[in-house]
Design a protein around this motif. Structure first.
Motif, PDB file in Angstrom:
ATOM      1  N   LEU A  39       1.055  -1.374  -0.312  1.00 18.81           N
ATOM      2  CA  LEU A  39      -0.131  -0.436  -0.224  1.00 18.81           C
ATOM      3  C   LEU A  39       0.802   1.166   0.230  1.00 18.81           C
ATOM      4  N   THR A  40       0.036   2.187  -0.460  1.00 17.65           N
ATOM      5  CA  THR A  40       1.084   3.631  -0.346  1.00 17.65           C
ATOM      6  C   THR A  40       0.901   4.558   1.357  1.00 17.65           C
ATOM      7  N   VAL A  41       1.461   5.232   1.764  1.00 18.72           N
ATOM      8  CA  VAL A  41       1.890   5.762   2.808  1.00 18.72           C
ATOM      9  C   VAL A  41       0.678   6.685   3.593  1.00 18.72           C
ATOM     10  N   ALA A  42      -0.402   7.139   1.984  1.00 17.70           N
ATOM     11  CA  ALA A  42      -1.430   7.746   1.711  1.00 17.70           C
ATOM     12  C   ALA A  42      -2.882   6.711   2.602  1.00 17.70           C
ATOM     13  N   GLY A  43      -3.104   5.508   1.757  1.00 20.01           N
ATOM     14  CA  GLY A  43      -3.677   4.561   2.136  1.00 20.01           C
ATOM     15  C   GLY A  43      -3.629   3.838   3.926  1.00 20.01           C
ATOM     16  N   LEU A  44      -2.575   4.103   3.833  1.00 19.84           N
ATOM     17  CA  LEU A  44      -2.045   3.571   5.284  1.00 19.84           C
ATOM     18  C   LEU A  44      -2.428   4.143   6.245  1.00 19.84           C
ATOM     19  N   GLN A  45      -2.090   5.749   6.559  1.00 22.11           N
ATOM     20  CA  GLN A  45      -2.728   6.665   7.146  1.00 22.11           C
ATOM     21  C   GLN A  45      -4.455   6.589   7.316  1.00 22.11           C
ATOM     22  N   LYS A  46      -5.273   6.848   6.230  1.00 18.64           N
ATOM     23  CA  LYS A  46      -6.852   6.881   5.861  1.00 18.64           C
ATOM     24  C   LYS A  46      -7.306   5.277   6.550  1.00 18.64           C
ATOM     25  N   GLU A  47      -6.364   4.534   6.944  1.00 25.39           N
ATOM     26  CA  GLU A  47      -6.574   3.112   7.208  1.00 25.39           C
ATOM     27  C   GLU A  47      -6.689   3.832   8.627  1.00 25.39           C
ATOM     28  N   PHE A  48      -5.801   4.334   9.085  1.00 18.50           N
ATOM     29  CA  PHE A  48      -5.938   4.016  10.555  1.00 18.50           C
ATOM     30  C   PHE A  48      -6.489   5.498  11.630  1.00 18.50           C
ATOM     31  N   THR A  49      -7.278   6.260  10.229  1.00 21.14           N
ATOM     32  CA  THR A  49      -8.202   7.458  10.468  1.00 21.14           C
ATOM     33  C   THR A  49      -9.392   6.718  10.741  1.00 21.14           C
ATOM     34  N   ASP A  50     -10.094   5.849   9.793  1.00 19.64           N
ATOM     35  CA  ASP A  50     -10.475   5.334   9.939  1.00 19.64           C
ATOM     36  C   ASP A  50     -11.376   4.694  11.147  1.00 19.64           C
ATOM     37  N   ASN A  51     -10.265   3.988  11.510  1.00 22.61           N
ATOM     38  CA  ASN A  51     -10.995   2.718  13.048  1.00 22.61           C
ATOM     39  C   ASN A  51      -9.186   2.598  12.972  1.00 22.61           C
ATOM     40  N   ASP A  52      -8.924   3.317  14.113  1.00 23.19           N
ATOM     41  CA  ASP A  52      -7.303   2.761  14.284  1.00 23.19           C
ATOM     42  C   ASP A  52      -7.498   1.566  15.051  1.00 23.19           C
ATOM     43  N   SER A  53      -7.559   0.880  15.903  1.00 25.66           N
ATOM     44  CA  SER A  53      -8.547  -0.429  16.228  1.00 25.66           C
ATOM     45  C   SER A  53      -8.004  -1.286  15.222  1.00 25.66           C
ATOM     46  N   LEU A  54      -8.841  -1.072  14.479  1.00 25.67           N
ATOM     47  CA  LEU A  54      -9.127  -2.414  13.734  1.00 25.67           C
ATOM     48  C   LEU A  54      -8.080  -2.672  12.615  1.00 25.67           C
ATOM     49  N   ALA A  55      -6.925  -0.846  12.070  1.00 20.87           N
ATOM     50  CA  ALA A  55      -6.402  -1.473  11.914  1.00 20.87           C
ATOM     51  C   ALA A  55      -4.872  -2.178  12.076  1.00 20.87           C
ATOM     52  N   THR A  56      -5.302  -2.098  13.303  1.00 18.14           N
ATOM     53  CA  THR A  56      -4.105  -2.315  14.728  1.00 18.14           C
ATOM     54  C   THR A  56      -3.922  -3.436  14.206  1.00 18.14           C
ATOM     55  N   THR A  57      -5.090  -3.880  14.313  1.00 14.86           N
ATOM     56  CA  THR A  57      -4.979  -5.745  14.296  1.00 14.86           C
ATOM     57  C   THR A  57      -4.462  -6.332  13.209  1.00 14.86           C
ATOM     58  N   LYS A  58      -5.317  -6.101  11.814  1.00 16.20           N
ATOM     59  CA  LYS A  58      -4.757  -5.870  11.087  1.00 16.20           C
ATOM     60  C   LYS A  58      -4.059  -6.145  10.163  1.00 16.20           C
ATOM     61  N   TYR A  59      -2.745  -4.525  10.462  1.00 18.99           N
ATOM     62  CA  TYR A  59      -1.355  -4.464  10.230  1.00 18.99           C
ATOM     63  C   TYR A  59      -0.001  -5.068  11.643  1.00 18.99           C
ATOM     64  N   GLN A  60      -0.550  -4.922  12.351  1.00 15.99           N
ATOM     65  CA  GLN A  60       0.490  -5.693  13.519  1.00 15.99           C
ATOM     66  C   GLN A  60       1.022  -6.490  13.362  1.00 15.99           C
ATOM     67  N   ASN A  61       2.702  -6.994  13.197  1.00 14.93           N
ATOM     68  CA  ASN A  61       3.183  -8.233  13.204  1.00 14.93           C
ATOM     69  C   ASN A  61       2.984  -8.665  11.526  1.00 14.93           C
ATOM     70  N   LYS A  62       3.162  -7.485  10.362  1.00 15.25           N
ATOM     71  CA  LYS A  62       2.713  -8.476   9.329  1.00 15.25           C
ATOM     72  C   LYS A  62       4.106  -7.485   8.467  1.00 15.25           C
ATOM     73  N   VAL A  63       3.805  -8.649   7.604  1.00 16.04           N
ATOM     74  CA  VAL A  63       4.967  -8.103   6.060  1.00 16.04           C
ATOM     75  C   VAL A  63       4.297  -6.554   5.562  1.00 16.04           C
ATOM     76  N   VAL A  64       4.500  -5.477   5.763  1.00 20.60           N
ATOM     77  CA  VAL A  64       4.593  -4.516   4.614  1.00 20.60           C
ATOM     78  C   VAL A  64       5.050  -3.687   4.341  1.00 20.60           C
ATOM     79  N   GLN A  65       4.630  -3.397   2.118  1.00 22.82           N
ATOM     80  CA  GLN A  65       5.537  -3.350   1.724  1.00 22.82           C
ATOM     81  C   GLN A  65       5.010  -1.633   1.021  1.00 22.82           C
ATOM     82  N   VAL A  66       5.718  -0.513   1.301  1.00 19.81           N
ATOM     83  CA  VAL A  66       4.937   0.865   1.680  1.00 19.81           C
ATOM     84  C   VAL A  66       5.922   1.710   0.351  1.00 19.81           C
ATOM     85  N   GLN A  67       5.509   2.309  -0.233  1.00 20.47           N
ATOM     86  CA  GLN A  67       6.484   2.902  -1.235  1.00 20.47           C
ATOM     87  C   GLN A  67       5.608   4.364  -1.018  1.00 20.47           C
TER      88      GLN A  67
END
Length: 129
Positions: A39-67
């Motif tokens: 994903l992009t930085v803007a996409g990641l930022q949007k997910e955390f702005t929309d729902n911080d706890s859901l995004a944390t559960t989704k991404y924490q300790n996962k391998v993420v590729q960011v442009q």
């Protein structure tokens, strides 16, 4: 009596070996593994702005590729900052061709979102060529 003692010792050794191998298993090689999310930085930022706890559960300790674009390089801490939002820590020394304002694709383990400074944290990072 000796048979019971022998069985007990073997059982204790088996349990101890199981606990040891579970606790000290090999770590995942982030650089060699496939990214769970790209994903992009803007996409990641949007997910955390929309729902911080859901995004944390989704991404924490996962391998993420960011442009994104490099905004800071710190060789002393082996880290880079992407788009003033992602702090990425490298295990090895930084690649020599990193410079501010260069577009990169970064892969690493997502650790957390620090909402106080509005910054994402990653470790075991590497640059994708």
């Amino acid at each position: 009596m000796k048979k019971k003692l022998l069985i007990f010792v073997i059982a204790v050794l088996g349990i101890a070996a199981s606990v040891y191998f579970y606790a000290y298993k090999d770590h995942k090689d982030i650089a060699a593994s496939e990214a769970d999310f790209t994903l992009t930085v803007a996409g990641l930022q949007k997910e955390f702005t929309d729902n911080d706890s859901l995004a944390t559960t989704k991404y924490q300790n996962k391998v993420v590729q960011v442009q994104g674009t490099i905004t800071n390089v710190d060789a002393s801490t082996k880290s880079v900052v992407i788009d003033d939002k992602i702090y990425a820590q490298f295990d090895t020394s930084l690649p020599t061709d990193l410079e501010v304002k260069k577009k990169v694709t970064l892969k690493g383990r997502f650790l957390a979102y620090d909402d106080l400074v509005e910054e994402f944290k990653m470790d075991q990072s590497s640059i994708i060529k």
